[in-house]
Scaffold this motif. Sequence first.
Motif, PDB file in Angstrom:
ATOM      1  N   SER A   6       0.747  -1.329   0.070  1.00 13.19           N
ATOM      2  CA  SER A   6       0.061  -0.095   0.073  1.00 13.19           C
ATOM      3  C   SER A   6       1.101   1.274   0.106  1.00 13.19           C
ATOM      4  O   SER A   6       2.037   1.120   0.392  1.00 13.19           O
ATOM      5  N   THR A   8       0.656   3.876   1.823  1.00 12.93           N
ATOM      6  CA  THR A   8       1.166   4.175   3.308  1.00 12.93           C
ATOM      7  C   THR A   8       2.285   3.415   3.732  1.00 12.93           C
ATOM      8  O   THR A   8       3.427   4.086   4.233  1.00 12.93           O
ATOM      9  N   LYS A 259      -6.291   4.897  10.464  1.00 12.38           N
ATOM     10  CA  LYS A 259      -6.641   5.835   9.227  1.00 12.38           C
ATOM     11  C   LYS A 259      -6.106   6.891   9.041  1.00 12.38           C
ATOM     12  O   LYS A 259      -6.041   7.784   8.125  1.00 12.38           O
ATOM     13  N   ARG A 282      -8.131  15.085   3.384  1.00 12.19           N
ATOM     14  CA  ARG A 282      -8.332  13.693   2.675  1.00 12.19           C
ATOM     15  C   ARG A 282      -8.714  12.633   3.679  1.00 12.19           C
ATOM     16  O   ARG A 282      -9.821  11.897   3.288  1.00 12.19           O
ATOM     17  N   ALA A 283      -8.055  12.525   4.629  1.00 15.31           N
ATOM     18  CA  ALA A 283      -8.024  11.461   5.564  1.00 15.31           C
ATOM     19  C   ALA A 283      -9.393  11.485   6.491  1.00 15.31           C
ATOM     20  O   ALA A 283     -10.104  10.330   6.377  1.00 15.31           O
ATOM     21  N   LYS A 286     -12.459  11.007   3.472  1.00 17.93           N
ATOM     22  CA  LYS A 286     -12.394   9.799   2.593  1.00 17.93           C
ATOM     23  C   LYS A 286     -12.364   8.608   3.617  1.00 17.93           C
ATOM     24  O   LYS A 286     -12.880   7.341   3.397  1.00 17.93           O
ATOM     25  N   ARG A 287     -11.299   8.869   4.647  1.00 15.36           N
ATOM     26  CA  ARG A 287     -11.068   7.398   5.425  1.00 15.36           C
ATOM     27  C   ARG A 287     -12.058   7.459   6.699  1.00 15.36           C
ATOM     28  O   ARG A 287     -12.404   6.330   7.131  1.00 15.36           O
ATOM     29  N   ASP A 418     -11.220  -0.406   4.228  1.00 12.64           N
ATOM     30  CA  ASP A 418     -10.672   0.072   2.673  1.00 12.64           C
ATOM     31  C   ASP A 418     -11.289   1.306   2.102  1.00 12.64           C
ATOM     32  O   ASP A 418     -11.080   1.822   1.283  1.00 12.64           O
ATOM     33  N   GLY A 420     -11.683   4.979   1.290  1.00 15.16           N
ATOM     34  CA  GLY A 420     -10.781   5.978   0.912  1.00 15.16           C
ATOM     35  C   GLY A 420      -9.260   5.823   0.598  1.00 15.16           C
ATOM     36  O   GLY A 420      -8.534   6.533   0.594  1.00 15.16           O
ATOM     37  N   THR A 421      -9.103   4.358   0.772  1.00 13.64           N
ATOM     38  CA  THR A 421      -7.521   3.976   0.247  1.00 13.64           C
ATOM     39  C   THR A 421      -7.312   4.365  -1.051  1.00 13.64           C
ATOM     40  O   THR A 421      -8.146   4.203  -1.957  1.00 13.64           O
TER      41      THR A 421
END
Length: 431
Positions: A6, A8, A259, A282-283, A286-287, A418, A420-421
Motif C-alpha cells: 500500500s 502508506t 486511518k 482527505r483522511a 474519505k477515510r 478500505d 478512501g484507500t
Amino acid sequence: MTKKTSLTNKILIAMGLGLILGSLINIFTPDQAIIQTYFVNGLFHVIGSAFINSLKMLVVPLVTFSLICGVCGIGDINALGRIGLKSFLLYILTTGLAISLALAIAITLAPGKDFAQQQHTTTFVAKVSPPITDVFINIIPSNPIEAFAQGNMLQIIFFVILFAIAMLMTGEIGKQLAETAEKLNEVMMQVVTLVMDFAPIGVFCLMAKTFSEQGFALIVPMIGYFSVVILCLLLHALGTFSLLLTFFAKLNPLIFFKKMRPAHIFAFSTASSNATIPVTLRALEKRIGVNNTTAAFTVPLGATINMDGTAIMQGVATVFIANVYQIDLELTQYITIIGMSILASIGTAGVPGVGLIMLAMVFNQVGLPVEGIGLILGVDRLLDMMRTVVNITGDATVTCIVARGENTIDDTVFNDPDAGTISELHLPHKT
C-alpha cells in the motif's frame, strides 16, 4: 498473486530508509564535499523542497473550494457559528490539557537538574510578538488577493466564509457557483492523490537531508529534555486524544490512528501543519467519514490556532531552563505559564515562527532568561516533527468530536478498513 504494497507502507519504508541513510551520512561522511554538495544540499534538498512546495501548492485552493462547499452545505448561519464556537473552545481545551500534562511530568522528572552547561549554545534573539490588537485586526484582510498569495490562513478563512455566506444570499447564482465549487473541490482532491503518489520519494529525501544534518549526536547532551518532551507528546497523543475520541466522538481510537497514519507520516516529514492540510482533510473526509461541512472549517482553523505540541514543548522547556539556571518557580508562576500558553496560542495565531515567539513570551512573563532558548534550538527541528504530528492529531480529534455533535460523521465509512484507500494511479492516455 502477490499483494501490492500500500502507499502508506511505501511511505513508511521510505521514511525509515531516509532516516537510516541520513544518520549514516551524518556519522561517517559529514565532511565529504561530494556527498554534501551533490546529495545532501543537492538531490535531497531539491526533491525534498519541491515535495513540500507541491503540498503547500494545494493548501489555498483546496481550503477555498472545500470551505465554500462546507458553508454552502451547512446553509445555516447559526449552525456555522455553533461549529466555529465548538471548534474554538475544544482547541483551547486541548491546549490547556497539553501544557498542564507537560508541566506535571516535567516537574516530576525534573530534566536539567544535572545539566552541564559547558556545551555550546545556539545564539537566540527573541522576535517581538505583535500586539494582540493587531492579531485581531489582521484577521480581516485589507487585500484578499495578498492574503491568498501569502497563504495567510486566518484571513483566507475569514474572506472565504464571508464570500460563501454572500453566495447563500444570492439565490440561484450562488447555487450555481456552489455546484462549480463542489466540482473544483473534487478535482483538487484528485490533485492531492496525484501528489501523494510521489510521496515515498519526497519523504525519503526530506528524512535523508534532515538526519544527515541533525544526526543523533545533537540529542545526546539534551537527552533528558528530549526524552521528557517525547514522553509528553506520546502521552497526550495516545492518552488524552484516545479518551476524547472514546467518550466524546464515540470512535475507536485504534481505527482512528490507523486511518490517520498517512497524515501522521506527512506531518512528521514536513514539520508543517499547513502543508499537511490537504492530507489531513482527505483522511478525515474519505477515510474517517467526516462530512465536508465540518472538516472544511475545523481543519484549517486547527492548523492555525491549535498548539498542543507547541504547548507541550513550552511546558517542558520552561521547567528545563528553570532547572538549568537553578531558578525555583512557584505555583502562581506555573499557573501563569498555563494561562500564557493558552492566550498566546490565540494571540499569535498565524504568526510565522510562532513556537519560539510563544516560548519567549512565557519566559519573559515568569522571569526566565530568554537566551536559555538557545540551549534547546539544536534539537528543536527533530522535536518540531513530532510536535506537528500531535498538532494534526488534535485537529482531527476536535473535528471528529464536532462532527459527532453535529451528526456529520458516517460510521459506515469509519468502520470500513478500505474506505478512501488510494488505489493504483492510472494516468489518462489516448488509445
